[in-house]
Motif scaffolding. Structure first.
Motif, short mmCIF file in Angstrom:
data_model
loop_
_atom_site.label_atom_id
_atom_site.label_comp_id
_atom_site.label_asym_id
_atom_site.label_seq_id
_atom_site.Cartn_x
_atom_site.Cartn_y
_atom_site.Cartn_z
N UNK A 11 23.38 28.12 56.43
CA UNK A 11 23.90 26.81 56.82
C UNK A 11 23.52 25.75 55.80
N UNK A 12 22.38 25.95 55.12
CA UNK A 12 21.96 25.00 54.09
C UNK A 12 22.92 24.91 52.93
N UNK A 41 32.82 26.28 54.07
CA UNK A 41 32.59 27.46 54.92
C UNK A 41 32.50 28.74 54.09
N UNK A 42 33.28 28.82 53.00
CA UNK A 42 33.24 30.03 52.18
C UNK A 42 31.87 30.19 51.53
N UNK A 43 31.28 29.08 51.11
CA UNK A 43 29.95 29.13 50.50
C UNK A 43 28.91 29.55 51.53
N UNK A 44 29.05 29.07 52.77
CA UNK A 44 28.13 29.48 53.83
C UNK A 44 28.24 30.98 54.07
N UNK A 45 29.46 31.50 54.11
CA UNK A 45 29.67 32.94 54.32
C UNK A 45 29.04 33.76 53.20
N UNK A 46 29.29 33.34 51.96
CA UNK A 46 28.73 34.06 50.82
C UNK A 46 27.21 34.02 50.84
N UNK A 94 25.28 33.66 53.45
CA UNK A 94 24.78 34.51 54.55
C UNK A 94 24.79 35.99 54.15
N UNK A 95 25.87 36.43 53.53
CA UNK A 95 25.97 37.85 53.17
C UNK A 95 24.98 38.19 52.06
N UNK A 96 24.96 37.40 51.00
CA UNK A 96 24.04 37.70 49.89
C UNK A 96 22.59 37.49 50.32
#
Length: 220
Positions: free
Chosen positions: A168-169, A175-180, A182-184
């Protein structure tokens, strides 16, 4: 590789609770504090933010010593340097492959945050990439995960709590940056749970950001 048997017994203390707060929210608070004084894209803001985040990491290392625990208790010095570099390379390759898939699927191009980074001089961008690899791993993987587990949380939950905050930071990138993130971040957390080697995480994290942000500038 260090194990829990290598460390002195863990004792709960006020320093630990403060260290957890600092590791989970310190970087976000620094960012918010800096934005209250300067525009996010100004050079003073970038320099103040970076200095503040390094101070957060220094404070966490000091707290570890106040707890009477070695730095090994957060994964520093847990393996020989060449093993850390090797596993850092492995981590980076896996993260870059996954990131490539996610960028392709989401069409992520860096967003406004990426445009801000593109305007920075190469020396400053290099410092930011180094800080991200070192400070974020100390905060969200080494200290937070180790202490949450020491306080009784199972490994998966001790990894999930800082991971959500870490992801979330990255909201400034959309949103795409949040997803990336979270996954990485999840991959980095899994590697830390497996290896307990924070240096290899730092190497992997740094290389991912280096390839994504520095290499394009060098070859442009």
């Amino acid at each position: 590789m260090a194990t829990s048997a290598d460390n002195p017994p863990f004792k709960r203390s006020a320093a630990t609770w403060f260290g957890l707060f600092l590791s989970l929210f310190g970087m976000l608070l620094v960012r918010r504090l800096v934005l209250s004084f300067w525009s996010a894209t100004s050079m003073p803001a970038v320099l103040a933010r970076e200095a503040g985040m390094w101070l957060v990491a220094a404070a966490i290392l000091f707290i570890v010593r106040c707890e009477g625990l070695p730095l090994r208790s957060i994964g520093l010095g847990a393996a020989r340097w060449w093993r850390s570099i090797w596993w850092g390379l492995v981590t980076a390759v896996i993260c870059l492959l996954v990131a490539g898939v996610l960028v392709t699927l989401t069409g992520y191009n860096g967003g406004e945050n990426g445009k801000t980074l593109d305007r920075l001089p190469l020396w400053l961008l290099s410092l930011i990439v180094t800080r991200a690899g070192v400070v974020e791993e100390i905060c969200y993987r080494g200290y937070a995960m180790e202490r949450l587990q020491a306080l009784g949380l199972p490994g998966w939950l001790a990894a999930a709590v800082p991971l959500v905050i870490f992801g979330v930071g990255h909201w400034t990138g959309g949103w795409a940056n949040i997803l990336i993130a979270l996954v990485l971040g999840g991959i980095l957390a899994l590697f830390y749970l497996w290896r307990r080697d924070l240096v290899s995480n730092m190497v992997g994290h740094f290389l991912v950001d280096f390839v994504a942000n520095i290499l394009p500038k060098l070859f442009s």
